[in-house]
Write a protein that holds these residues in place. Structure first.
Motif, mmCIF file in Angstrom:
data_model
loop_
_atom_site.group_PDB
_atom_site.id
_atom_site.type_symbol
_atom_site.label_atom_id
_atom_site.label_comp_id
_atom_site.label_asym_id
_atom_site.label_seq_id
_atom_site.Cartn_x
_atom_site.Cartn_y
_atom_site.Cartn_z
ATOM 1 N N VAL A 285 0.801 -1.297 -0.097
ATOM 2 C CA VAL A 285 0.167 0.002 0.045
ATOM 3 C C VAL A 285 0.821 1.254 0.095
ATOM 4 O O VAL A 285 2.172 1.137 0.264
ATOM 5 C CB VAL A 285 -1.038 0.016 1.227
ATOM 6 C CG1 VAL A 285 -2.051 -1.009 1.075
ATOM 7 C CG2 VAL A 285 -0.115 -0.135 2.588
ATOM 8 N N ALA A 286 0.307 2.618 -0.397
ATOM 9 C CA ALA A 286 0.969 3.643 -0.355
ATOM 10 C C ALA A 286 1.478 4.287 0.825
ATOM 11 O O ALA A 286 2.400 4.872 0.958
ATOM 12 C CB ALA A 286 0.077 4.583 -1.212
ATOM 13 N N MET A 287 0.705 3.880 1.916
ATOM 14 C CA MET A 287 0.812 4.325 3.171
ATOM 15 C C MET A 287 2.507 3.658 3.555
ATOM 16 O O MET A 287 3.043 4.314 4.198
ATOM 17 C CB MET A 287 -0.230 3.925 4.236
ATOM 18 C CG MET A 287 -1.402 4.779 4.192
ATOM 19 S SD MET A 287 -2.553 4.413 5.350
ATOM 20 C CE MET A 287 -1.603 4.773 6.957
ATOM 21 N N LEU A 288 2.550 2.271 3.211
ATOM 22 C CA LEU A 288 3.976 1.761 3.664
ATOM 23 C C LEU A 288 4.972 2.534 2.847
ATOM 24 O O LEU A 288 5.972 2.908 3.290
ATOM 25 C CB LEU A 288 3.917 0.339 3.268
ATOM 26 C CG LEU A 288 4.901 -0.427 4.108
ATOM 27 C CD1 LEU A 288 4.541 -1.999 3.972
ATOM 28 C CD2 LEU A 288 6.191 -0.251 3.512
ATOM 29 N N VAL B 168 4.244 -0.104 11.028
ATOM 30 C CA VAL B 168 5.301 -1.073 11.620
ATOM 31 C C VAL B 168 5.996 -1.658 10.708
ATOM 32 O O VAL B 168 7.161 -1.795 10.647
ATOM 33 C CB VAL B 168 4.246 -1.947 12.253
ATOM 34 C CG1 VAL B 168 5.103 -3.006 12.890
ATOM 35 C CG2 VAL B 168 3.412 -1.402 13.372
ATOM 36 N N ALA B 169 5.427 -2.017 9.307
ATOM 37 C CA ALA B 169 6.189 -2.613 8.080
ATOM 38 C C ALA B 169 7.253 -1.796 7.947
ATOM 39 O O ALA B 169 8.430 -2.011 7.530
ATOM 40 C CB ALA B 169 5.399 -2.925 7.170
ATOM 41 N N ALA B 170 6.756 -0.303 7.520
ATOM 42 C CA ALA B 170 7.867 0.648 7.313
ATOM 43 C C ALA B 170 9.010 0.753 8.340
ATOM 44 O O ALA B 170 10.150 0.973 7.881
ATOM 45 C CB ALA B 170 7.110 2.009 6.948
ATOM 46 N N ALA B 171 8.583 0.739 9.372
ATOM 47 C CA ALA B 171 9.758 0.543 10.567
ATOM 48 C C ALA B 171 10.607 -0.421 10.526
ATOM 49 O O ALA B 171 11.790 -0.175 10.527
ATOM 50 C CB ALA B 171 9.004 0.680 11.854
ATOM 51 N N ALA B 172 9.914 -1.336 10.082
ATOM 52 C CA ALA B 172 10.941 -2.673 9.957
ATOM 53 C C ALA B 172 11.946 -2.538 8.729
ATOM 54 O O ALA B 172 13.178 -2.847 8.899
ATOM 55 C CB ALA B 172 10.349 -3.958 9.689
ATOM 56 N N VAL B 173 11.549 -1.893 7.549
ATOM 57 C CA VAL B 173 12.221 -1.583 6.421
ATOM 58 C C VAL B 173 13.394 -0.590 6.763
ATOM 59 O O VAL B 173 14.452 -0.605 6.522
ATOM 60 C CB VAL B 173 11.548 -1.443 5.274
ATOM 61 C CG1 VAL B 173 12.276 -0.621 4.061
ATOM 62 C CG2 VAL B 173 10.581 -2.462 4.768
#
Length: 200
Positions: free
Chosen positions: A73-76, A185-190
């Protein structure tokens, strides 16, 4: 990746380390745990994440080498500000494929991305369990070979189940046990794999 760390972030990490003991974690795992806690202000992520240091290290090396980053998704994508990503969920092609094949747009976008990026991409799912299920189906069919799957979709329908299905594979991966997750959360992991330890 070299970047300037703001004093507020430095202070935040010092507070995190005073509240949560992460000293027993390997470096990449510690980076991911602390970055997610920093993003959510929720120390309980420490015991929810399922970490594989070798997979995280491979993902970090792939990003350092410029591997494609595919997001659901664009939010990520918006949360990973220093690295370009492939996000097809908003495209007309994803809309048309979803309608024709009876898929969600997220699953359709994953199918389209699998046709466009080669092996060795990082795949990050933070919103849609259907995207993760489609990714797993394609990987099982040999249609994609990821360097790392960040599987952190959120929700009460299919999220925990999709992550359990990911853990049942041999794919290099990061997930969590519960139904929580999300794009941030997924963006934080990346970002953890891109930035490393801000106090080092």
């Amino acid at each position: 990746m070299t970047r300037t760390v703001h004093p507020i972030e430095t202070q935040s990490y010092r507070i995190i380390r005073s509240v949560v003991d992460t000293t027993d974690l390997a470096p990449r795992s510690r980076d991911v745990v602390e970055r997610i806690i920093h993003t959510t202000a929720d120390p309980s992520w420490r015991d929810d994440l399922v970490l594989d240091e070798a997979a995280l290290d491979a993902g970090a090396r792939a990003l350092a080498d410029g591997a494609p980053l595919v997001v659901d998704v664009a939010m990520l994508a918006a949360g990973v500000t220093t690295y370009p990503s492939v996000c097809l969920v908003g495209t007309a092609e994803a809309r048309d494929l979803a309608a024709a094949a009876g898929l969600t747009r997220s699953a359709a976008a994953v199918r389209l991305a699998a046709e466009r990026v080669g092996p060795g991409a990082i795949w990050a799912v933070g919103n849609a369990p259907t995207a993760l299920f489609e990714l797993l189906r394609l990987a099982g069919d040999g249609a994609l070979r990821p360097a790392l799957v960040v599987g952190l979709p959120v929700g009460y329908v299919g999220a925990a189940e999709s992550k359990a299905a990911l853990r049942a594979t041999t794919l290099p991966q990061l997930s969590n046990v519960t139904a929580r997750g999300g794009s941030a959360v997924a963006a934080a992991a990346v970002n953890a794999l891109l930035y490393g330890d801000p106090l080092s």
